[in-house]
Design an enzyme around this catalytic site. Structure first.
Site, PDB file in Angstrom:
ATOM      1  N   TYR A  33       0.625  -1.287   0.167  1.00 58.33           N
ATOM      2  CA  TYR A  33       0.156  -0.107   0.614  1.00 58.33           C
ATOM      3  C   TYR A  33       0.672   1.271   0.302  1.00 58.33           C
ATOM      4  O   TYR A  33       2.046   1.221   0.590  1.00 58.33           O
ATOM      5  CB  TYR A  33      -1.215  -0.035   1.173  1.00 58.33           C
ATOM      6  N   LYS A 148       6.726  -1.849   2.065  1.00 62.75           N
ATOM      7  CA  LYS A 148       5.017  -0.999   2.558  1.00 62.75           C
ATOM      8  C   LYS A 148       4.087  -2.586   2.710  1.00 62.75           C
ATOM      9  O   LYS A 148       3.225  -2.219   1.267  1.00 62.75           O
ATOM     10  CB  LYS A 148       5.226   0.397   2.222  1.00 62.75           C
TER      11      LYS A 148
HETATM   12  N1  PDD Z   1       2.909   5.116   7.572  1.00 63.16           N
HETATM   13  N2  PDD Z   1       7.798   4.479   9.221  1.00 63.16           N
HETATM   14  C1  PDD Z   1       6.501   3.470   8.641  1.00 63.16           C
HETATM   15  C2  PDD Z   1       6.305   1.563   9.509  1.00 63.16           C
HETATM   16  C3  PDD Z   1       4.976   4.167   8.529  1.00 63.16           C
HETATM   17  O1  PDD Z   1       4.461   2.994   7.973  1.00 63.16           O
HETATM   18  C4  PDD Z   1       5.232   5.164   8.291  1.00 63.16           C
HETATM   19  C5  PDD Z   1       4.001   5.869   7.033  1.00 63.16           C
HETATM   20  C6  PDD Z   1       7.051   5.975   7.745  1.00 63.16           C
HETATM   21  C7  PDD Z   1       7.031   7.125   6.618  1.00 63.16           C
HETATM   22  O2  PDD Z   1       6.744   6.616   6.035  1.00 63.16           O
HETATM   23  P1  PDD Z   1       5.894   8.251   5.028  1.00 63.16           P
HETATM   24  O3  PDD Z   1       6.615   9.549   5.337  1.00 63.16           O
HETATM   25  O4  PDD Z   1       6.242   7.649   3.622  1.00 63.16           O
HETATM   26  O5  PDD Z   1       4.737   8.873   5.670  1.00 63.16           O
HETATM   27  C8  PDD Z   1       7.594   5.173   8.550  1.00 63.16           C
HETATM   28  C9  PDD Z   1       1.601   5.559   6.732  1.00 63.16           C
HETATM   29  C10 PDD Z   1       1.191   6.927   6.504  1.00 63.16           C
HETATM   30  C11 PDD Z   1       0.510   4.603   7.172  1.00 63.16           C
HETATM   31  O6  PDD Z   1       0.881   3.944   7.540  1.00 63.16           O
HETATM   32  O7  PDD Z   1      -0.283   4.948   7.495  1.00 63.16           O
END
Ligand code: PDD
Length: 291
Positions: A33, A148
């Site tokens: 995702y 992710k």
């Molecule tokens: N999550 N690390 C993890 C485990 C995360 O789930 C996220 C973001 C980040 C930060 O990544 P970014 O800057 O690309 O949003 C780091 C999203 C926001 C979520 O799962 O909703």
């Protein structure tokens, strides 16, 4: 106005967008995702999010069902028509439905693609002005945290530890080193230097993490990307969390202890945070102006 959802090539009313119970995303968490912030209907860092989506798909051996131009068109259409100016756009691609439950991949894979918009809920001003509280925990996730994936049970359990303690985030340590938060990247500031953990298989390569480091470089803030030990994290002058939906937030207590020089039960966001927050807002405004 009906909220529309993109499901497998069709635009549907949210209540009509249904997925099979035999979907591998549902039964195995077999999918990936992205969460893309949209400000004033303009997706922020869209190309970078789509590049990371590709990396996640490659990592789980799933062929990308859309080319970059198609993804951009879908996201832009949704961003343009959703009822909110500021949104968070969620993309999910799973390995699709299977005839019988079987861990091995089906011979014929038809991925399930869902794209939907939600209103962007930026953190309340109080969190930025007064900072947030965090707890820490051992990072018990698997060894491909760089992907992710929708298999987020460990992240959910870890985040819930923070919620149960009345906190916002859980800071994770693996084998004595800082990795990230349950759903955010974590930065340390020590003696005026911004420290960031090295991107590897133990953390998600955050898009906001990259923006923060780019801004540090652009504004001449000393920064180092290196392994950060747990004691260093606990002895930080400042601790930040960042993500696409939270932007950058100061952590002022960790496990009930004030971070940095602040005294008393709650800390105060540090001066370096104040500068980074201002740079971030300025950068966002420029990007949004220039499209
Ligand atoms: N999550 N690390 C993890 C485990 C995360 O789930 C996220 C973001 C980040 C930060 O990544 P970014 O800057 O690309 O949003 C780091 C999203 C926001 C979520 O799962 O909703």
């Amino acid at each position: 106005m009906t909220v529309r959802v993109f499901l497998n090539g069709q635009w549907l009313a949210a209540q009509d967008a249904v997925v099979s119970v035999m979907d591998r995303g549902f039964l195995f968490g077999d999918g990936v995702y992205e969460v893309i912030p949209v400000y004033s209907r303009r997706p922020f860092r869209l190309e970078q999010h789509l590049a990371r989506l590709q990396q996640s798909l490659d990592g789980i051996q799933l062929v990308n069902p859309h080319g970059v131009a198609e993804w951009i068109a879908i996201v832009r259409q949704l961003a343009g028509e959703a009822e909110w100016e500021d949104q968070s756009i969620y993309i999910q691609v799973t390995r699709g439905p299977m005839a019988v439950r079987n861990h091995a991949f089906p011979k014929q894979v038809t991925p399930t693609v869902v794209v939907l918009a939600e209103p962007m809920l930026t953190p309340p001003d109080s969190q930025r002005e007064q900072g947030i509280a965090a707890v820490s925990a051992a990072d018990v996730r698997w060894l491909r945290c760089d992907l992710k994936t929708t298999s987020l049970l460990a992240n959910c359990l870890l985040r819930q530890m923070a919620v149960a303690a009345g906190c916002v985030e859980t800071v994770l340590f693996r084998d004595g080193f800082l990795t990230e938060g349950s759903a955010s990247s974590i930065f340390v500031v020590k003696d005026g230097v911004l420290l960031a953990p090295i991107k590897n298989h133990l953390m998600l390569p955050g898009i906001t993490y990259d923006v923060v480091l780019e801004l540090a470089a652009q504004h001449g803030l000393l920064h180092e990307v290196r392994d950060i030990t747990e004691p260093e994290t606990r002895a930080a002058d400042e601790l930040w969390m960042c993500s696409s939906t939270k932007e950058v937030l100061p952590i002022v207590t960790l496990d009930g202890r004030a971070v940095g020089k602040s005294v008393g039960a709650g800390g105060t966001p540090g001066p370096v945070f104040g500068r980074m927050y201002a740079w971030y807002q300025e950068f966002k405004a420029t990007v949004m102006r220039n499209g």
